[in-house]
Design a protein around this motif. Sequence first.
Motif, PDB file in Angstrom:
ATOM      1  N   GLU A  82      32.294   7.629  20.426  1.00 27.13           N
ATOM      2  CA  GLU A  82      31.519   6.416  20.720  1.00 27.13           C
ATOM      3  C   GLU A  82      32.405   5.270  21.192  1.00 27.13           C
ATOM      4  O   GLU A  82      31.978   4.448  21.994  1.00 27.13           O
TER       5      GLU A  82
ATOM      6  N   SER B 298      29.027   5.123  27.007  1.00 22.75           N
ATOM      7  CA  SER B 298      27.816   5.558  26.297  1.00 22.75           C
ATOM      8  C   SER B 298      27.035   6.609  27.072  1.00 22.75           C
ATOM      9  O   SER B 298      26.463   7.519  26.467  1.00 22.75           O
ATOM     10  N   GLU B 299      27.040   6.544  28.397  1.00 16.08           N
ATOM     11  CA  GLU B 299      26.265   7.507  29.183  1.00 16.08           C
ATOM     12  C   GLU B 299      26.859   8.910  29.193  1.00 16.08           C
ATOM     13  O   GLU B 299      26.177   9.859  29.575  1.00 16.08           O
TER      14      GLU B 299
ATOM     15  N   ALA C 248      28.918   9.967  26.318  1.00 13.26           N
ATOM     16  CA  ALA C 248      29.373  10.256  24.951  1.00 13.26           C
ATOM     17  C   ALA C 248      28.727  11.534  24.407  1.00 13.26           C
ATOM     18  O   ALA C 248      29.411  12.370  23.800  1.00 13.26           O
TER      19      ALA C 248
ATOM     20  N   ARG D 216      37.102   2.573  28.620  1.00 11.12           N
ATOM     21  CA  ARG D 216      36.459   3.803  28.151  1.00 11.12           C
ATOM     22  C   ARG D 216      36.553   4.881  29.229  1.00 11.12           C
ATOM     23  O   ARG D 216      36.596   4.587  30.421  1.00 11.12           O
TER      24      ARG D 216
END
Length: 129
Positions: A27, A32-33, A35, A105
Amino acid sequence: MSVEDNKRLVARAVTEVINRGNLAAVEELYASEIAAAAREWVAPFRTAFPDVRMETVALVGEGDTVVGHFRCSGTHSGPWMGRPGTGRAFRDVREVYWFTVRGGRIVDWWGLEDNDDRRRQLRAGGAPA
């Protein structure tokens, strides 16, 4: 983020997620798209090879791209590619992965693994009939 920051992020993802099996870290390390896809990729492999270790041979970065050369080792304890665990180990299987990092990320990854070498070492043969 700098190229060095991006390389540190990838190194941390390998250590935390692959080597330690800390799926909660996904996370924080992955966008997020993607994970869920990262967890779905790692979890079954860690079930098949719970002691998996990826050694980083080299990380090369340019811009938002980090390419990693890894050597992977582990013991086949659970199902993998349709085959039950054998208790056999594989060592130093070569893997190369490309990561794209944005905003601190990982936003994309893809890679090549020498699964032929892994199957040879595990004496797993080809795909099940």
